[in-house]
Design a protein around this motif. Structure first.
Motif, PDB file in Angstrom:
ATOM      1  N   PHE A   1      -1.198  20.612  13.260  1.00 16.99           N
ATOM      2  CA  PHE A   1      -2.166  21.677  13.013  1.00 16.99           C
ATOM      3  C   PHE A   1      -3.190  21.162  12.000  1.00 16.99           C
ATOM      4  O   PHE A   1      -2.827  20.727  10.906  1.00 16.99           O
ATOM      5  CB  PHE A   1      -1.469  22.930  12.473  1.00 16.99           C
ATOM      6  CG  PHE A   1      -0.515  23.541  13.475  1.00 16.99           C
ATOM      7  CD1 PHE A   1      -0.968  24.431  14.431  1.00 16.99           C
ATOM      8  CD2 PHE A   1       0.838  23.215  13.456  1.00 16.99           C
ATOM      9  CE1 PHE A   1      -0.096  24.998  15.356  1.00 16.99           C
ATOM     10  CE2 PHE A   1       1.718  23.762  14.382  1.00 16.99           C
ATOM     11  CZ  PHE A   1       1.253  24.658  15.331  1.00 16.99           C
ATOM     12  N   THR A   2      -4.467  21.228  12.401  1.00 10.99           N
ATOM     13  CA  THR A   2      -5.540  20.692  11.570  1.00 10.99           C
ATOM     14  C   THR A   2      -6.469  21.816  11.143  1.00 10.99           C
ATOM     15  O   THR A   2      -7.019  22.543  11.983  1.00 10.99           O
ATOM     16  CB  THR A   2      -6.339  19.627  12.347  1.00 10.99           C
ATOM     17  OG1 THR A   2      -5.445  18.595  12.776  1.00 10.99           O
ATOM     18  CG2 THR A   2      -7.431  19.029  11.475  1.00 10.99           C
ATOM     19  N   ASP A   3      -6.621  21.973   9.851  1.00 11.97           N
ATOM     20  CA  ASP A   3      -7.482  23.018   9.299  1.00 11.97           C
ATOM     21  C   ASP A   3      -8.934  22.784   9.703  1.00 11.97           C
ATOM     22  O   ASP A   3      -9.460  21.677   9.584  1.00 11.97           O
ATOM     23  CB  ASP A   3      -7.356  23.018   7.773  1.00 11.97           C
ATOM     24  CG  ASP A   3      -8.301  24.007   7.123  1.00 11.97           C
ATOM     25  OD1 ASP A   3      -8.414  25.136   7.633  1.00 11.97           O
ATOM     26  OD2 ASP A   3      -8.928  23.641   6.107  1.00 11.97           O
ATOM     27  N   ALA A   4      -9.594  23.828  10.201  1.00 16.81           N
ATOM     28  CA  ALA A   4     -11.011  23.762  10.560  1.00 16.81           C
ATOM     29  C   ALA A   4     -11.762  24.918   9.914  1.00 16.81           C
ATOM     30  O   ALA A   4     -12.793  25.373  10.418  1.00 16.81           O
ATOM     31  CB  ALA A   4     -11.169  23.798  12.071  1.00 16.81           C
ATOM     32  N   SER A   5     -11.256  25.412   8.800  1.00 16.99           N
ATOM     33  CA  SER A   5     -11.834  26.580   8.128  1.00 16.99           C
ATOM     34  C   SER A   5     -13.113  26.214   7.386  1.00 16.99           C
ATOM     35  O   SER A   5     -13.338  25.061   7.016  1.00 16.99           O
ATOM     36  CB  SER A   5     -10.813  27.166   7.145  1.00 16.99           C
ATOM     37  OG  SER A   5      -9.595  27.440   7.798  1.00 16.99           O
ATOM     38  N   THR A   6     -13.944  27.228   7.175  1.00 16.27           N
ATOM     39  CA  THR A   6     -15.190  27.041   6.431  1.00 16.27           C
ATOM     40  C   THR A   6     -15.347  28.157   5.405  1.00 16.27           C
ATOM     41  O   THR A   6     -14.738  29.224   5.530  1.00 16.27           O
ATOM     42  CB  THR A   6     -16.407  27.041   7.370  1.00 16.27           C
ATOM     43  OG1 THR A   6     -16.438  28.285   8.087  1.00 16.27           O
ATOM     44  CG2 THR A   6     -16.340  25.881   8.359  1.00 16.27           C
ATOM     45  N   VAL A   7     -16.174  27.887   4.406  1.00 15.85           N
ATOM     46  CA  VAL A   7     -16.510  28.893   3.399  1.00 15.85           C
ATOM     47  C   VAL A   7     -17.893  28.567   2.846  1.00 15.85           C
ATOM     48  O   VAL A   7     -18.281  27.400   2.747  1.00 15.85           O
ATOM     49  CB  VAL A   7     -15.452  28.936   2.270  1.00 15.85           C
ATOM     50  CG1 VAL A   7     -15.471  27.647   1.460  1.00 15.85           C
ATOM     51  CG2 VAL A   7     -15.665  30.154   1.365  1.00 15.85           C
ATOM     52  N   ALA A   8     -18.648  29.612   2.542  1.00 15.61           N
ATOM     53  CA  ALA A   8     -20.004  29.414   2.022  1.00 15.61           C
ATOM     54  C   ALA A   8     -19.969  28.925   0.580  1.00 15.61           C
ATOM     55  O   ALA A   8     -19.134  29.366  -0.224  1.00 15.61           O
ATOM     56  CB  ALA A   8     -20.789  30.712   2.117  1.00 15.61           C
TER      57      ALA A   8
END
Length: 195
Positions: free
Chosen positions: A26-33
């Motif tokens: 499982f590879t994190d692909a999250s984003t945040v401003a």
């Protein structure tokens, strides 16, 4: 006094469905401003809302084939939290098995596929150096008598494989021979089997 409202992080992750017994990465692909940063991750593999892994990327081996909900929860350095669920699939493995007829050298051996798990591809290695066969129920003629290690590898439409090896025996041909005594007309002839 001005108040800053930070946006929530956008959680996401990538994965590849696997066959039972193989770990799924499982590879994190999250984003945040900006200017926020994601500082913690929590992975849930058994739908109990408790984290099973706390690293950004991880892998997990599920105990049985089936469909599972995998969750990822995030928190930023400003305390903003969000989470996401994805459905994953653990494919069932086939079980390779077969039977074979016992024959004498020079005769045709018939192999019967007895595999389970709905395989869609078969690879037979007859153990005598001849090319492999991809039919489900092949026949093969061994040139000489002896014991041969035959291997069958089956594969499902999902790419899951299993193989098994069995010994197939090819028996030698008998040698017919006899002797007889008495060869005069009207007298009995005695035959003795020497095969």
């Amino acid at each position: 006094q001005p108040i800053t409202i930070y946006p929530l992080p956008v959680p996401d992750f990538t994965f590849v469905n696997q066959c039972h017994g193989t770990a799924i990465p499982f590879t994190d692909a999250s984003t945040v401003a900006a200017p926020q940063n994601i500082v913690s991750w929590g992975w849930d593999f058994n739908a109990d809302l408790a984290p099973d892994a706390l690293t950004q990327n991880t892998s997990f081996t599920f105990a049985a084939p089936g469909n599972y909900s995998v969750g990822l929860g995030l928190m930023t350095d400003q305390g903003c939290m969000n989470g996401v669920l994805h459905q994953i699939t653990v494919f069932a493995n086939p079980v390779s098995d077969f039977t074979a007829t016992s024959v004498c050298e020079g005769l045709i051996t018939t192999f019967t596929d007895a595999s389970t798990g709905t395989p869609t591809n078969w690879v037979w290695d007859f153990g005598d150096g001849t090319p492999t066969d991809n039919t489900q129920i092949p026949t093969h003629t061994y040139a000489t008598q002896g014991s041969y290690s035959v291997n069958l590898t089956v594969t499902t439409a999902d790419g899951c494989q299993h193989d098994t090896t069995k010994t197939v025996t090819v028996y030698p041909l008998p040698t017919a021979a006899f002797t007889f005594t008495g060869a005069c007309e009207t007298l009995p002839v005695t035959f003795t089997d020497n095969s």
